[in-house]
Scaffold this motif. Structure first.
Motif, mmCIF file in Angstrom:
data_model
loop_
_atom_site.group_PDB
_atom_site.id
_atom_site.type_symbol
_atom_site.label_atom_id
_atom_site.label_comp_id
_atom_site.label_asym_id
_atom_site.label_seq_id
_atom_site.Cartn_x
_atom_site.Cartn_y
_atom_site.Cartn_z
ATOM 1 N N ASP A 358 81.529 -1.746 6.386
ATOM 2 C CA ASP A 358 80.906 -0.744 5.522
ATOM 3 C C ASP A 358 80.100 0.251 6.351
ATOM 4 O OD1 ASP A 358 81.895 -2.090 3.307
ATOM 5 O OD2 ASP A 358 80.073 -3.282 3.058
ATOM 6 N N VAL A 359 79.991 1.466 5.824
ATOM 7 C CA VAL A 359 79.085 2.466 6.387
ATOM 8 C C VAL A 359 77.917 2.611 5.425
ATOM 9 C CG1 VAL A 359 78.787 4.849 7.115
ATOM 10 C CG2 VAL A 359 80.966 3.701 7.528
ATOM 11 N N VAL A 360 76.711 2.386 5.923
ATOM 12 C CA VAL A 360 75.515 2.465 5.084
ATOM 13 C C VAL A 360 74.834 3.799 5.344
ATOM 14 C CG1 VAL A 360 73.324 1.379 4.483
ATOM 15 C CG2 VAL A 360 75.249 -0.045 5.251
ATOM 16 N N TYR A 361 74.851 4.676 4.328
ATOM 17 C CA TYR A 361 74.217 5.987 4.438
ATOM 18 C C TYR A 361 72.763 5.886 3.972
ATOM 19 C CZ TYR A 361 78.912 7.887 5.028
ATOM 20 O OH TYR A 361 80.177 8.157 5.504
ATOM 21 N N LYS A 362 71.858 6.423 4.764
ATOM 22 C CA LYS A 362 70.427 6.377 4.447
ATOM 23 C C LYS A 362 70.023 7.680 3.755
ATOM 24 C CE LYS A 362 70.184 2.644 7.083
ATOM 25 N NZ LYS A 362 69.834 1.293 6.638
ATOM 26 N N ASN A 363 69.478 7.555 2.561
ATOM 27 C CA ASN A 363 69.009 8.737 1.828
ATOM 28 C C ASN A 363 67.538 9.011 2.108
ATOM 29 O OD1 ASN A 363 71.552 9.142 0.591
ATOM 30 N ND2 ASN A 363 71.069 7.548 -0.912
ATOM 31 N N PHE A 364 67.111 8.679 3.295
ATOM 32 C CA PHE A 364 65.741 8.902 3.762
ATOM 33 C C PHE A 364 65.811 8.968 5.279
ATOM 34 C CE2 PHE A 364 66.633 4.418 3.158
ATOM 35 C CZ PHE A 364 66.343 3.875 4.394
#
Length: 503
Positions: A358-364
């Motif tokens: 998985d690729v975990v995108y950070k919204n911060f």
């Protein structure tokens, strides 16, 4: 039976505090709700009261120690012996000395345990013992120093007595709940008065403030006496920097005479000119993580350059007003942090990480700011940097940088970063390829600002230029995204008004 005294709830988002002052010591009688100690957080002072009546049994967290929420501070003996403690205080004057003496001295052995090391830290290495078996110790006196992957931890004596046993010698790796040593009370009652009488003149002539363990170690290695170094720490405490300055001054004085003395001929022997020093746990961790980064990530670096004219002009125009209003200097790091946060919104894969498939995108944006310290490279994290103002960013960088240089960063302050900025320019670096800080997918390398001839509108002009380098994980960041990220950073710095307009 014993009652535990733990760190109370400190407030929303506050995860740690420093033990400022203890108002009680082991052996003292305590009443319910009586003040035991005072904790200091970043914002407020918290008072810790006794939850039960009894006798102070042991202090686990000494003054100056940083503790987390719910950490064990001390224990109160609420048994039968504790209940009689108040009565002893009200005894006749003739009986008072006899009754109160045992209360201040341990009558049984006290274990010296590994203190709280920090979130996710499970082990440490015993680096230095400042006491040996048979030595008399006083409560809160420094016994040894532990090294973890990131910070050094000082271990103080939980009670007065005689160090009867050392279970973890120097170089031993211990877990977070290990027993380090034992302080015997029976030997303390007979040996302590004699030792105190023998050392009374020295104690009077000296000082009661415990020097920093790193400073004591450095003084011992260089045969410096305790009174030969002027301390600049709290209450005159000698710090490592004080010892280094003293050594530098001594070298400057002795250098001419040493240079004038004829050098005796010697047989060339490389082995005699080498020095073998065991790597610290911090240095071992740095080496391991950097190599893991190269072995794991498909790391690639792309470069660009930025004209710093506008940023320098803006900084020069407002730096005095900025300092007067916010109480902190306006530097370049806030501009680069803002520019990176701006670019990360457009290129979110640079602010992401791989977790399995998985690729975990950070919204911060939790921005890591790499900082060089005497013990090695550390990366304190400024959380939610994308929501901060210029002043908030500068204050956070100054505070984290000072704590990093003093070796006071906690593990929590160095975890959770989503992107990192490394400024090699402060050391004069003109061009380099920074190594990723796993599991992050990107790191920006800043370099020296140098005047160079540039072709502007058909004319050659001198401009202050800086090379930028973006190292990224090619597994999730394509070349187009990496180049676009650097271009957006370049555009924001060459025209800072774009940051205000979110362009």
């Amino acid at each position: 039976m014993s009652t535990e005294v733990r760190v109370p709830t400190l407030g929303e988002s506050v995860t740690e505090a420093t033990v400022a002052t203890w108002f009680k010591k082991p052996g003292d009688a305590v009443a319910v709700d009586e003040m035991l100690c005072e904790l200091e957080t970043d914002k407020v002072t918290v008072e810790v009261a006794a939850s039960a009546a009894g006798t102070m049994e042991s202090i686990i967290a000494a003054e100056g120690e940083t503790v987390g929420v719910d950490a064990l501070l001390a224990t109160i003996d609420t048994g039968a012996g504790a209940a009689s403690a108040p009565a002893a205080k009200s005894a006749t004057p003739e009986a008072a000395p006899t009754a109160s003496k045992p209360a201040s001295e341990p009558t049984t052995s006290v274990d010296v345990m590994v203190p709280t090391l920090g979130e996710s830290v499970t082990e440490a290495t015993v680096s230095t013992w400042f006491k040996k078996v048979g030595d008399t110790v006083v409560q809160d006196e420094m016994l040894c120093e532990l090294e973890t992957d990131k910070v050094s931890v000082e271990v103080s004596a939980p009670a007065s007595g005689v160090l009867s046993e050392i279970l973890a010698p120097e170089g031993t790796t211990v877990d977070a709940k290990a027993k380090l040593a034992v302080i015997g009370g029976s030997g303390a009652s007979s040996a302590a008065p004699a030792a105190a009488a023998a050392t009374a003149p020295a104690a009077t002539a000296g000082k009661s403030i415990e020097d920093a363990p790193s400073a004591k170690k450095l003084m011992a290695e260089n045969n410096l006496s305790e009174g030969s170094v002027q301390g600049t720490g709290r209450d005159g405490r000698v710090m490592k920097d004080d010892v280094q300055k003293a050594l530098a001054s001594a070298s400057a004085v002795t250098a001419p005479s040493a240079a004038a003395a004829p050098r005796a001929p010697s047989v060339p022997d490389d082995a005699s000119r080498e020095e073998r020093v065991k790597m610290t746990r911090l240095r071992q961790t740095i080496a391991r993580r950097l190599k893991e980064s190269q072995n794991t990530a498909a790391m690639l670096t792309t470069y660009n350059e930025v004209d710093m004219t506008e940023v320098m002009a803006l900084r020069n125009e407002y730096k005095d007003l900025f300092l007067k209003k916010h109480g902190v200097k306006l530097g370049f790091m806030s501009f680069f942090t803002k520019a990176c946060c701006h670019a990360l919104k457009e290129i979110p894969e640079v602010n992401a990480e791989i977790d399995g498939t998985d690729v975990v995108y950070k919204n911060f944006v939790h921005m890591g700011i790499a900082a060089g310290t005497p013990t090695g490279l550390v990366v304190p994290v400024i959380r939610d940097a994308d929501a901060m103002s210029f002043a908030e960013i500068e204050k956070a960088i100054a505070e984290k940088g000072a704590r990093a240089r003093d070796g006071k960063l906690s593990m929590a302050e160095m975890q959770g970063g989503t992107f990192t900025i490394s400024n090699g320019g402060v050391y004069g670096s003109l061009m380099s390829s920074p190594i990723l800080n796993p599991p992050q997918a990107g790191i920006l390398g800043m370099h020296k600002i140098q005047d160079r001839p540039m072709a502007i509108n058909g004319q050659v002009v001198i401009r202050p230029m800086m090379y930028l380098a973006l190292s990224y994980d090619h597994r999730i960041v394509d070349g187009k995204g990496a180049v676009t990220f650097l271009v957006r950073v370049k555009e924001a710095l060459e025209d800072p008004r774009r940051l205000l307009m979110d362009l």
